[in-house]
Structure formats: structure tokens, C-alpha cells
Design a protein around this motif. Structure first.
Motif, PDB file in Angstrom:
ATOM      1  N   PHE A  49     -44.903  -4.903 -31.861  1.00  0.00           N
ATOM      2  CA  PHE A  49     -43.891  -4.197 -32.628  1.00  0.00           C
ATOM      3  C   PHE A  49     -43.666  -2.786 -32.113  1.00  0.00           C
ATOM      4  CE2 PHE A  49     -44.973  -7.462 -35.853  1.00  0.00           C
ATOM      5  CZ  PHE A  49     -43.721  -8.063 -35.876  1.00  0.00           C
ATOM      6  N   ALA A  50     -44.687  -2.167 -31.545  1.00  0.00           N
ATOM      7  CA  ALA A  50     -44.512  -0.850 -30.941  1.00  0.00           C
ATOM      8  C   ALA A  50     -43.564  -0.936 -29.753  1.00  0.00           C
ATOM      9  CB  ALA A  50     -45.858  -0.280 -30.509  1.00  0.00           C
ATOM     10  N   LEU A  52     -41.198  -3.189 -29.363  1.00  0.00           N
ATOM     11  CA  LEU A  52     -39.854  -3.401 -29.931  1.00  0.00           C
ATOM     12  C   LEU A  52     -39.236  -2.110 -30.428  1.00  0.00           C
ATOM     13  CD1 LEU A  52     -40.164  -6.740 -31.940  1.00  0.00           C
ATOM     14  CD2 LEU A  52     -39.013  -6.359 -29.770  1.00  0.00           C
ATOM     15  N   ILE A  53     -40.030  -1.293 -31.101  1.00  0.00           N
ATOM     16  CA  ILE A  53     -39.520  -0.016 -31.615  1.00  0.00           C
ATOM     17  C   ILE A  53     -39.152   0.905 -30.463  1.00  0.00           C
ATOM     18  CG2 ILE A  53     -40.212   2.077 -32.852  1.00  0.00           C
ATOM     19  CD1 ILE A  53     -41.832   0.209 -34.715  1.00  0.00           C
ATOM     20  N   LEU A  54     -39.980   0.960 -29.433  1.00  0.00           N
ATOM     21  CA  LEU A  54     -39.671   1.819 -28.278  1.00  0.00           C
ATOM     22  C   LEU A  54     -38.422   1.357 -27.541  1.00  0.00           C
ATOM     23  CD1 LEU A  54     -43.241   2.529 -26.870  1.00  0.00           C
ATOM     24  CD2 LEU A  54     -41.711   4.102 -28.065  1.00  0.00           C
ATOM     25  N   ARG A  56     -35.831  -0.026 -28.962  1.00  0.00           N
ATOM     26  CA  ARG A  56     -34.683   0.392 -29.784  1.00  0.00           C
ATOM     27  C   ARG A  56     -34.394   1.880 -29.642  1.00  0.00           C
ATOM     28  NH1 ARG A  56     -32.187  -3.167 -33.815  1.00  0.00           N
ATOM     29  NH2 ARG A  56     -33.290  -5.126 -33.525  1.00  0.00           N
ATOM     30  N   ILE A  57     -35.450   2.664 -29.486  1.00  0.00           N
ATOM     31  CA  ILE A  57     -35.280   4.114 -29.351  1.00  0.00           C
ATOM     32  C   ILE A  57     -34.647   4.447 -28.011  1.00  0.00           C
ATOM     33  CG2 ILE A  57     -36.526   6.295 -29.112  1.00  0.00           C
ATOM     34  CD1 ILE A  57     -38.503   5.278 -31.193  1.00  0.00           C
TER      35      ILE A  57
END
Length: 58
Positions: A49-50, A52-54, A56-57
Motif C-alpha cells: 500500500f505504501a 500504491l500511495i507513492l 499516486r503522489i
């Protein structure tokens, strides 16, 4: 991504089964095995999930 979800689900299921064996038999090795599976599954899920978040950023 679908493969990763299935792997995490199966690993969590294995941890639950291990805890059920511990509850049924009282042997500490099942509890230890279940906690080990759970720990590494959560570490892998948080890492996934980290990423995935990176993505998106960026």
C-alpha cells in the motif's frame, strides 16, 4: 494486483487456521507460527500500500 490480494488473503487464512489449531490443542508452536505468518503478511501489505500511495503522489 489481483494475485497479491489472493496471496494476502490466503496467508491471513493460514494464520487463522494456525490460531484455531492453537486454541484446539494448546501447543505454543501453532501460536508462534500464526503470529509469524500474520507479522510478515502485514509487513508485506503495508509495503504494497505504501507503493500504491507513492505512485499516486508522483
Amino acid at each position: 494486483m489481483l494475485l497479491f490480494r489472493w496471496i494476502v488473503l490466503l496467508l491471513l487464512l493460514a494464520a487463522v487456521v494456525s490460531f484455531m489449531f492453537y486454541a484446539g490443542t494448546g501447543q505454543a508452536r501453532f501460536r508462534r507460527f500464526g503470529l509469524t505468518i500474520l507479522k510478515w503478511t502485514l509487513i508485506a501489505a503495508f509495503g504494497f500500500f505504501a507503493v500504491l500511495i507513492l505512485e499516486r503522489i508522483a
